[in-house]
Design a protein around this motif. Structure first.
Motif, PDB file in Angstrom:
ATOM      1  N   PRO A 107       0.834  -1.214   0.000  1.00 42.87           N
ATOM      2  CA  PRO A 107       0.000   0.000   0.000  1.00 42.87           C
ATOM      3  C   PRO A 107       0.860   1.251   0.000  1.00 42.87           C
ATOM      4  N   ILE A 108       0.313   2.341  -0.533  1.00 44.18           N
ATOM      5  CA  ILE A 108       1.031   3.611  -0.561  1.00 44.18           C
ATOM      6  C   ILE A 108       0.112   4.730  -0.054  1.00 44.18           C
ATOM      7  N   LEU A 109       0.731   5.827   0.370  1.00 44.30           N
ATOM      8  CA  LEU A 109       0.000   6.977   0.877  1.00 44.30           C
ATOM      9  C   LEU A 109      -0.273   7.978  -0.239  1.00 44.30           C
ATOM     10  N   GLN A 110      -1.429   8.612  -0.147  1.00 45.52           N
ATOM     11  CA  GLN A 110      -1.709   9.776  -0.977  1.00 45.52           C
ATOM     12  C   GLN A 110      -1.710  10.997  -0.070  1.00 45.52           C
ATOM     13  N   ASP A 115      -4.016  23.046  -1.832  1.00 44.75           N
ATOM     14  CA  ASP A 115      -4.731  22.757  -3.079  1.00 44.75           C
ATOM     15  C   ASP A 115      -3.812  22.212  -4.164  1.00 44.75           C
ATOM     16  N   ASN A 116      -2.642  21.723  -3.788  1.00 41.57           N
ATOM     17  CA  ASN A 116      -1.701  21.182  -4.762  1.00 41.57           C
ATOM     18  C   ASN A 116      -2.136  19.789  -5.216  1.00 41.57           C
ATOM     19  N   PRO A 117      -1.656  19.338  -6.376  1.00 46.33           N
ATOM     20  CA  PRO A 117      -1.974  17.973  -6.829  1.00 46.33           C
ATOM     21  C   PRO A 117      -1.450  16.945  -5.834  1.00 46.33           C
ATOM     22  N   PRO A 118      -2.066  15.774  -5.747  1.00 47.16           N
ATOM     23  CA  PRO A 118      -1.609  14.747  -4.795  1.00 47.16           C
ATOM     24  C   PRO A 118      -0.256  14.182  -5.189  1.00 47.16           C
ATOM     25  N   PHE A 119       0.492  13.758  -4.184  1.00 42.71           N
ATOM     26  CA  PHE A 119       1.695  12.980  -4.443  1.00 42.71           C
ATOM     27  C   PHE A 119       1.656  11.736  -3.565  1.00 42.71           C
ATOM     28  N   TYR A 120       2.571  10.809  -3.828  1.00 43.38           N
ATOM     29  CA  TYR A 120       2.459   9.485  -3.225  1.00 43.38           C
ATOM     30  C   TYR A 120       3.743   9.093  -2.504  1.00 43.38           C
TER      31      TYR A 120
END
Length: 266
Positions: A107-110, A115-120
């Motif tokens: 599993p990975i985190l979002q 308001d920035n785009p998501p990163f993982y």
């Protein structure tokens, strides 16, 4: 594995790493695999180095959902993500040929900052004060206020990341078969005004964690995503949850997560 024949090899660019990459390219070509220079054309992505190289390979190739990742250690010892030794590639090839490998799903985190785009993140997300001064975070779980934290920062770790930075601050080691993430404190200050749980806690993969920075002039934190830093000038809130993405890795059948933990720490 038979239909997966296009391999991209990620490595550092120093002379030793490039030499090993050349050797590996020749070796796997003899087994009917094709090496490609473009990661987007690959269906297997191999990292050469240690766990740090594996994390970089996953990040630099965009957490691909349609391919397998494999870590090959060149450090002399296996890591938590590297299942194979560079100097024992014959064993790896035999394992592939005799179907003695399995696919592990991590599993990975979002993470969304304002308001920035998501990163993982595959290992962990960390947030720390950027100056020699504590900062204050309001901690919310599913939109409900849980605690107000004052201290150096927090680490939010995946199960696989629980053995890294998280473990160094006495967080629990978590089985990666559990879809969850862990929150650990960095030097919390507990007083009549600020009160925290005082221990790590684990949240279900269905939960959402929100960290709101109190705007007291210390709102330019240092944020880490795995082994890279993220620089944003002004931060008000960070939302963290378990992503619906996963990272698929290749493992030997006789090399489980807990065998790795025992080999590394016991």
């Amino acid at each position: 594995m038979s239909e997966r024949t296009h391999i991209f090899i990620y490595s550092k660019h120093d002379e030793s790493s490039l030499q090993k990459k050349s050797i590996l390219t020749e070796m796997i070509s003899k087994q009917g695999f094709n090496t490609v220079d473009d990661a987007d054309s690959a269906n297997i992505i191999v990292s050469l180095g240690g766990d740090g190289s594996f994390l970089q390979a996953v990040r630099k190739t965009g957490f691909r959902q349609d391919c397998l990742y494999a870590g090959i250690s060149t450090t002399g010892s296996l890591g938590m993500y590297c299942d194979f030794h560079f100097h024992d590639m014959e064993t790896v090839i035999q394992a592939v040929q005799h179907a003695e490998i399995e696919v592990r799903r991590y599993p990975i985190l979002q993470v969304i900052v304002d308001d920035n785009p998501p990163f993982y993140c595959l290992n962990e997300f960390s947030i720390r004060s950027n100056i020699i001064k504590t900062f204050v975070l309001d901690v919310e779980i599913d939109g409900l206020h849980f605690e107000t934290f004052r201290g150096d920062g927090m680490i939010i770790a995946t199960p696989t990341g629980s053995t890294a930075y998280n473990k160094s601050v006495n967080g629990a080691v978590v089985d990666p078969l559990l879809p969850c993430f862990q929150v650990s404190e960095l030097a919390s200050v507990n007083s009549n005004k600020y009160r925290t749980l005082g221990s790590s806690f684990i949240l279900s993969g269905q939960r959402q964690l929100t960290l709101r920075l109190q705007q007291d002039g210390n709102d330019y934190p240092t944020m880490g995503m795995d082994n890279e830093s993220l620089s944003i000038q002004h931060v008000e809130s960070v939302k963290i949850e378990l992503s619906d993405r996963i990272v698929k890795t290749v493992k030997l059948k006789n090399n489980s997560f807990w065998e790795k933990v025992k080999r590394t720490y016991l």
